[in-house]
Scaffold this active site. Structure first.
Site, PDB file in Angstrom:
ATOM      1  NE  ARG A  62      -2.222  -1.360   3.476  1.00  0.00           N
ATOM      2  CZ  ARG A  62      -2.015  -2.687   3.957  1.00  0.00           C
ATOM      3  NH1 ARG A  62      -2.579  -3.539   3.117  1.00  0.00           N
ATOM      4  NH2 ARG A  62      -1.302  -2.883   5.159  1.00  0.00           N
ATOM      5  CD  GLU A  99       0.854  -5.920  16.241  1.00  0.00           C
ATOM      6  OE1 GLU A  99      -0.035  -5.712  17.238  1.00  0.00           O
ATOM      7  OE2 GLU A  99       0.592  -5.210  15.299  1.00  0.00           O
TER       8      GLU A  99
END
Length: 179
Positions: A62, A99
């Site tokens: 993105r 993460e």
């Protein structure tokens, strides 16, 4: 960060993606709205001094959308920070922690000249793993990276603080509490 409530309202939250407990902030709904996407790019450009950088580095995937639009509008070259195996020429890479796992990004070894000033751009900063990897990759090739720009910041996850600690000014149009 100014009030961008009109754009904030277009960012969808998807609970428990990609794993339970994560609140995924999905900018694809913002990108679907042509005038809002234009406003997003215009407002991001307004946050930076175009004379303070030579190139814009976008992080796949993105980040490519945002950085390409900014590169076009500002007539700046664009560096692609890609997932492994996507670049046809000689590449340099860096591994980093996410993460919820690990990943790698790479760029062409000749994408920048030492001393070029590069603005790092992505759609979102969370824990800062990907952005920090981008900074380290670019700096490892001699780039000067002192600013990074995002549509969304998730400040509770600390990524912007990591960038600041590394001498990079993080900027974002909007922030969402939580993860």
């Amino acid at each position: 960060m100014s009030d961008n409530q009109d754009l904030i309202d277009l960012v969808r939250t998807i609970p428990d993606y990609p794993k339970p407990g994560i609140q995924f902030r999905d900018v694809s709904t913002l990108l679907l709205d042509g005038p809002a996407f234009r406003q997003t790019i215009d407002r991001m450009i307004a946050l930076v001094d175009p004379g303070s950088f030579d190139l814009i580095a976008g992080i796949e995937a993105r980040g490519f959308i945002v950085s390409a639009a900014m590169s076009y509008a500002l007539e700046k070259g664009k560096v692609m920070l890609r997932k492994p195996g996507k670049l046809p020429g000689e590449a340099v890479s860096i591994d980093y922690a996410l993460e919820y796992g690990t990943d790698r990004i790479e760029m062409h070894v000749d994408a920048i000249q030492p001393g070029q000033r590069v603005l790092l751009v992505d759609d979102l900063i969370a824990t800062g793993g990907t952005a920090m990897a981008g900074v380290e990759l670019l700096r490892g090739q001699g780039a000067i990276v002192d600013s990074a720009l995002f549509i969304v910041d998730l400040p509770d996850l600390g990524g912007a603080r990591k960038l600041s600690a590394a001498g990079v000014n993080p900027m974002a149009l909007m922030a969402f509490a939580g993860d």
